[in-house]
Structures are given as C-alpha cells and as structure tokens.
Design a protein around this motif. Sequence first.
Motif, PDB file in Angstrom:
ATOM      1  N   GLN A  19       0.840  -1.197   0.000  1.00 52.62           N
ATOM      2  CA  GLN A  19       0.000   0.000   0.000  1.00 52.62           C
ATOM      3  C   GLN A  19       0.882   1.258   0.000  1.00 52.62           C
ATOM      4  O   GLN A  19       1.802   1.374   0.798  1.00 52.62           O
ATOM      5  N   PRO A  20       0.618   2.217  -0.896  1.00 54.20           N
ATOM      6  CA  PRO A  20       1.397   3.455  -0.902  1.00 54.20           C
ATOM      7  C   PRO A  20       0.999   4.366   0.264  1.00 54.20           C
ATOM      8  O   PRO A  20      -0.115   4.291   0.783  1.00 54.20           O
ATOM      9  N   THR A  21       1.926   5.218   0.641  1.00 58.20           N
ATOM     10  CA  THR A  21       1.630   6.237   1.644  1.00 58.20           C
ATOM     11  C   THR A  21       0.837   7.368   0.989  1.00 58.20           C
ATOM     12  O   THR A  21       0.770   7.468  -0.249  1.00 58.20           O
ATOM     13  N   GLY A  22       0.302   8.233   1.805  1.00 56.31           N
ATOM     14  CA  GLY A  22      -0.389   9.406   1.277  1.00 56.31           C
ATOM     15  C   GLY A  22       0.529  10.272   0.435  1.00 56.31           C
ATOM     16  O   GLY A  22       0.125  10.822  -0.590  1.00 56.31           O
ATOM     17  N   GLU A  23       1.782  10.397   0.856  1.00 51.96           N
ATOM     18  CA  GLU A  23       2.749  11.188   0.088  1.00 51.96           C
ATOM     19  C   GLU A  23       3.041  10.548  -1.266  1.00 51.96           C
ATOM     20  O   GLU A  23       3.236  11.257  -2.254  1.00 51.96           O
ATOM     21  N   GLU A  24       3.054   9.230  -1.308  1.00 53.07           N
ATOM     22  CA  GLU A  24       3.257   8.554  -2.592  1.00 53.07           C
ATOM     23  C   GLU A  24       2.059   8.747  -3.505  1.00 53.07           C
ATOM     24  O   GLU A  24       2.227   8.960  -4.714  1.00 53.07           O
ATOM     25  N   VAL A  25       0.855   8.719  -2.958  1.00 49.45           N
ATOM     26  CA  VAL A  25      -0.340   9.004  -3.758  1.00 49.45           C
ATOM     27  C   VAL A  25      -0.250  10.431  -4.295  1.00 49.45           C
ATOM     28  O   VAL A  25      -0.479  10.679  -5.484  1.00 49.45           O
ATOM     29  N   ARG A  26       0.121  11.368  -3.436  1.00 52.74           N
ATOM     30  CA  ARG A  26       0.258  12.770  -3.856  1.00 52.74           C
ATOM     31  C   ARG A  26       1.286  12.910  -4.979  1.00 52.74           C
ATOM     32  O   ARG A  26       1.077  13.642  -5.949  1.00 52.74           O
ATOM     33  N   GLU A  27       2.395  12.192  -4.868  1.00 46.97           N
ATOM     34  CA  GLU A  27       3.443  12.258  -5.889  1.00 46.97           C
ATOM     35  C   GLU A  27       2.953  11.709  -7.228  1.00 46.97           C
ATOM     36  O   GLU A  27       3.236  12.284  -8.287  1.00 46.97           O
ATOM     37  N   VAL A  28       2.224  10.604  -7.205  1.00 44.12           N
ATOM     38  CA  VAL A  28       1.696  10.044  -8.451  1.00 44.12           C
ATOM     39  C   VAL A  28       0.698  11.012  -9.088  1.00 44.12           C
ATOM     40  O   VAL A  28       0.707  11.201 -10.311  1.00 44.12           O
ATOM     41  N   LEU A  29      -0.126  11.643  -8.284  1.00 50.60           N
ATOM     42  CA  LEU A  29      -1.050  12.652  -8.822  1.00 50.60           C
ATOM     43  C   LEU A  29      -0.267  13.790  -9.470  1.00 50.60           C
ATOM     44  O   LEU A  29      -0.617  14.262 -10.551  1.00 50.60           O
ATOM     45  N   THR A  52     -12.835  11.243  -1.872  1.00 49.53           N
ATOM     46  CA  THR A  52     -12.179   9.933  -1.784  1.00 49.53           C
ATOM     47  C   THR A  52     -10.679  10.079  -1.998  1.00 49.53           C
ATOM     48  O   THR A  52      -9.875   9.516  -1.246  1.00 49.53           O
ATOM     49  N   VAL A  53     -10.295  10.841  -2.993  1.00 50.88           N
ATOM     50  CA  VAL A  53      -8.872  11.054  -3.276  1.00 50.88           C
ATOM     51  C   VAL A  53      -8.199  11.750  -2.090  1.00 50.88           C
ATOM     52  O   VAL A  53      -7.091  11.378  -1.690  1.00 50.88           O
ATOM     53  N   ARG A  54      -8.851  12.730  -1.508  1.00 49.32           N
ATOM     54  CA  ARG A  54      -8.299  13.407  -0.325  1.00 49.32           C
ATOM     55  C   ARG A  54      -8.112  12.426   0.833  1.00 49.32           C
ATOM     56  O   ARG A  54      -7.135  12.517   1.581  1.00 49.32           O
ATOM     57  N   ARG A  55      -9.032  11.481   0.969  1.00 49.05           N
ATOM     58  CA  ARG A  55      -8.917  10.472   2.036  1.00 49.05           C
ATOM     59  C   ARG A  55      -7.712   9.552   1.783  1.00 49.05           C
ATOM     60  O   ARG A  55      -7.056   9.124   2.730  1.00 49.05           O
ATOM     61  N   TRP A  56      -7.427   9.243   0.526  1.00 54.42           N
ATOM     62  CA  TRP A  56      -6.240   8.448   0.207  1.00 54.42           C
ATOM     63  C   TRP A  56      -4.976   9.213   0.583  1.00 54.42           C
ATOM     64  O   TRP A  56      -4.055   8.662   1.179  1.00 54.42           O
TER      65      TRP A  56
END
Length: 83
Positions: A19-29, A52-56
């Motif tokens: 599972q990616p971290t929130g920072e990793e999700v932010r980086e992919v975005l 939903t994206v903010r919750r990720w």
Amino acid sequence: MSHPNIRLECLRPAESWSQPTGEEVREVLRLAGFTGGAAAKRLGLGAKGDRTVRRWIGEDSHIPYAAWALLCDFAGLGQIWKN
C-alpha cells in the motif's frame, strides 16, 4: 519504471504490492498532472470522488490497487499490473 519518491514495492503487481503512503499518492497525482478532482473523474469515482482522493492522500482510507495502478500508468510509471 521506478521513481525516487515512490517505493519500489508500491510499483508491483497486486499479489506482491504494498500500500502506498499518502505522500506517494500525492506524488503520483503530481506526476500525472492531476488535481484530486481530475483524478476522481479519470477513475470514475463519481460526484464525491475528490473527497475519496483526499482520504487516500490523508491516509484516512486505503487506495484500491486498481485505482493506484491506473494512476501509476497515467503518471508514466508503466502498467504495474504486468510483470
């Protein structure tokens, strides 16, 4: 393909994925050039998809593998579901 701000174990097929971290999700975005709302639309998350994206990102909920894999592809990190 790898990226210095995203752990390699987050870029694997589902059976060996972490599972990616929130920072990793932010980086992919960021790499994909998406706002939360744009990502929600591309992923077909519906009217409240930006929440939903903010919750990720906030790590209040886990991102599903399929959504993560698509975001990685949009970000140019490749089709991580393939070996």
